[in-house]
Write a protein that holds these residues in place. Structure first.
Motif, short mmCIF file in Angstrom:
data_model
loop_
_atom_site.label_atom_id
_atom_site.label_comp_id
_atom_site.label_asym_id
_atom_site.label_seq_id
_atom_site.Cartn_x
_atom_site.Cartn_y
_atom_site.Cartn_z
N LEU A 36 6.56 -7.10 -9.92
CA LEU A 36 6.61 -5.77 -9.33
C LEU A 36 7.35 -4.77 -10.22
N ARG A 83 0.31 1.11 -8.88
CA ARG A 83 0.70 1.11 -7.47
C ARG A 83 0.72 -0.36 -7.02
N PHE A 106 -1.34 -6.12 -4.98
CA PHE A 106 -0.52 -6.83 -4.02
C PHE A 106 0.01 -8.11 -4.66
N THR A 132 -4.55 -0.58 -5.48
CA THR A 132 -3.26 -1.19 -5.15
C THR A 132 -3.24 -2.62 -5.63
N HIS A 150 5.53 -1.46 -11.70
CA HIS A 150 6.06 -0.13 -11.37
C HIS A 150 6.45 0.63 -12.65
N ARG A 197 2.82 -3.51 -4.54
CA ARG A 197 3.77 -3.83 -3.48
C ARG A 197 3.68 -5.32 -3.12
N ARG A 198 4.72 -5.80 -2.50
CA ARG A 198 4.76 -7.18 -2.06
C ARG A 198 3.96 -7.30 -0.78
#
Length: 106
Positions: free
Chosen positions: A91, A100, A78, A76, A95, A102-103
């Motif tokens: 992001l 993968r 971040f 992931t 994507h 995310r914020r």
């Protein structure tokens, strides 16, 4: 079992949960290249890295790898930037290349 590899690229935050931290985009590029053939459990990215430096060279490296069919093996990513527009840009790009991401708050 191998210990988690958690990388961070941020100019200011201490990121104590990270196993390795880079403070500039150039150091971030080197850090990622050092771990190119290793599964990276987590990658923490800040957009603004002080002065005119940003995470964009690192993002370009990640995009290029995916474009060439050899994306980095990252669990992931971040994005923890205080710059909402910059974070959105990062992001969207991640994507697009099926990373993968995310914020998060660091």
């Amino acid at each position: 079992m191998t210990a988690p590899l958690i990388l961070g690229i941020d100019d200011l935050r201490p990121l104590p949960h990270c196993t390795h931290v880079a403070r500039t985009s150039q150091d971030g590029l080197r850090l990622l290249q050092e771990h190119r053939d290793t599964h990276i459990t987590e990658l923490w990215l800040d957009h603004d890295l002080g002065g005119a430096d940003t995470i964009l060279p690192v993002l370009t490296l990640l995009e290029q790898a995916a474009f060439e069919g050899e994306p980095f093996a990252i669990g992931t990513i971040f994005v923890h930037s205080a710059n909402p527009t910059g974070a959105d840009t990062v992001l969207r790009a991640l994507h697009r290349w099926n990373y993968r991401a995310r914020r998060a708050t660091a």
